[in-house]
Design an enzyme around this catalytic site. Structure first.
Site, short mmCIF file in Angstrom:
data_model
loop_
_atom_site.label_atom_id
_atom_site.label_comp_id
_atom_site.label_asym_id
_atom_site.label_seq_id
_atom_site.Cartn_x
_atom_site.Cartn_y
_atom_site.Cartn_z
N CYS A 75 0.95 -0.82 0.21
CA CYS A 75 0.03 -0.10 -0.13
C CYS A 75 0.59 1.43 0.15
CB CYS A 75 -1.08 0.14 1.44
SG CYS A 75 -2.57 -1.12 1.06
N HIS A 76 0.50 2.39 -0.81
CA HIS A 76 0.89 3.48 -0.52
C HIS A 76 1.09 4.22 0.30
CE1 HIS A 76 0.73 2.20 -4.59
NE2 HIS A 76 1.53 3.40 -4.81
N MET A 110 -8.18 0.48 1.00
CA MET A 110 -8.17 -0.56 2.06
C MET A 110 -7.65 0.09 3.43
SD MET A 110 -6.84 -2.99 -0.05
CE MET A 110 -7.17 -4.05 2.11
N GLU A 111 -7.68 0.76 3.84
CA GLU A 111 -7.22 2.12 4.97
C GLU A 111 -8.63 2.32 5.20
OE1 GLU A 111 -4.24 3.27 2.44
OE2 GLU A 111 -6.15 3.28 2.14
N ASP A 166 -10.97 -7.56 22.04
CA ASP A 166 -9.46 -7.54 22.51
C ASP A 166 -10.64 -7.00 24.04
OD1 ASP A 166 -7.29 -7.77 24.30
OD2 ASP A 166 -7.34 -5.31 24.10
#
Length: 220
Positions: A135-136, A172-173, A187
């Site tokens: 990824c950039h 993707m972010e 969690d």
């Protein structure tokens, strides 16, 4: 010339002198063996870690599967013009009735689960290139993450909204932000139950860029 006076150690000295080359060789072999054993001990963990991967890559290369054009690389986006990019992603966290009750009443021991998870998603969006190697790095202009609890259904809906003005998209972010927020919910709530399920991670929409816009149908 004066004769050398014989000593009681003469025969022993002669024997030791004759044995020295063999002793040197033995000591050398032993020393190499010790160093080799130490090196193997120190590197055995590394060998176990990377050995399988190396053998797999060698088999791919030798079988012709890996081609020159298929080598891992960051795509060159230098020729593109900056445009406004936006992407929205979502997922569901099936927490169940017990966790949903604790979330609604604010009784989770680790604190405000939904707020902390939203912050975790925002932080993850900014770290996406550190997680996904091709990824950039992008200068994000907006990251929003919302975690909504459906108490009756025992579900938390996570939606991430990411924007930038750049050379490539932020799909993707947005997906990384949604996934990380969901993991944070797990969690913080796992002391109550380990049966939480994260599901339906998906891109909802994207806009900007050469590939055009995308909008997922509501029933997908």
């Amino acid at each position: 010339a004066q004769a050398t006076k014989p000593t009681a150690f003469g025969p022993i000295s002669s024997l030791l002198a004759a044995m020295m080359p063999s002793l040197h060789r033995c000591v050398g072999v032993a020393s190499v063996g010790v160093r080799h054993a130490q090196a193997m001990t120190e590197t055995s963990g590394v060998a176990r870690t990377f050995g399988a991967a190396a053998r797999f890559l060698w088999r791919r290369s030798s079988s012709g599967v890996t081609k020159a054009g298929a080598r891992p690389q960051m795509v060159d986006v230098g020729g593109k013009a900056p445009t406004i990019r936006r992407a929205r992603a979502a997922c569901r966290v099936l927490v169940g009735p017990e966790v949903a009750e604790a979330l609604a009443l604010g009784k989770v021991a680790k604190g405000d689960v939904l707020t902390v998870s939203e912050i975790a998603g925002i932080m993850a969006a900014k770290k996406t290139p550190d997680i996904l190697p091709l990824c950039h790095p992008l200068l994000l202009t907006k990251v929003g993450v919302e975690c909504r609890l459906d108490r009756e259904a025992g579900v938390v809906e996570v939606v991430a909204d990411v924007s930038c003005t750049g050379l490539t998209g932020v799909e993707m972010e947005s997906l990384t932000a949604a996934a990380t927020a969901a993991l944070c919910i797990y969690d913080m709530c796992k002391p109550i139950t380990k049966g939480i399920v994260i599901t339906d991670l998906r891109l909802l929409s994207k806009s900007g860029g050469k590939s055009g816009d995308f909008e997922r149908a509501i029933d997908e």
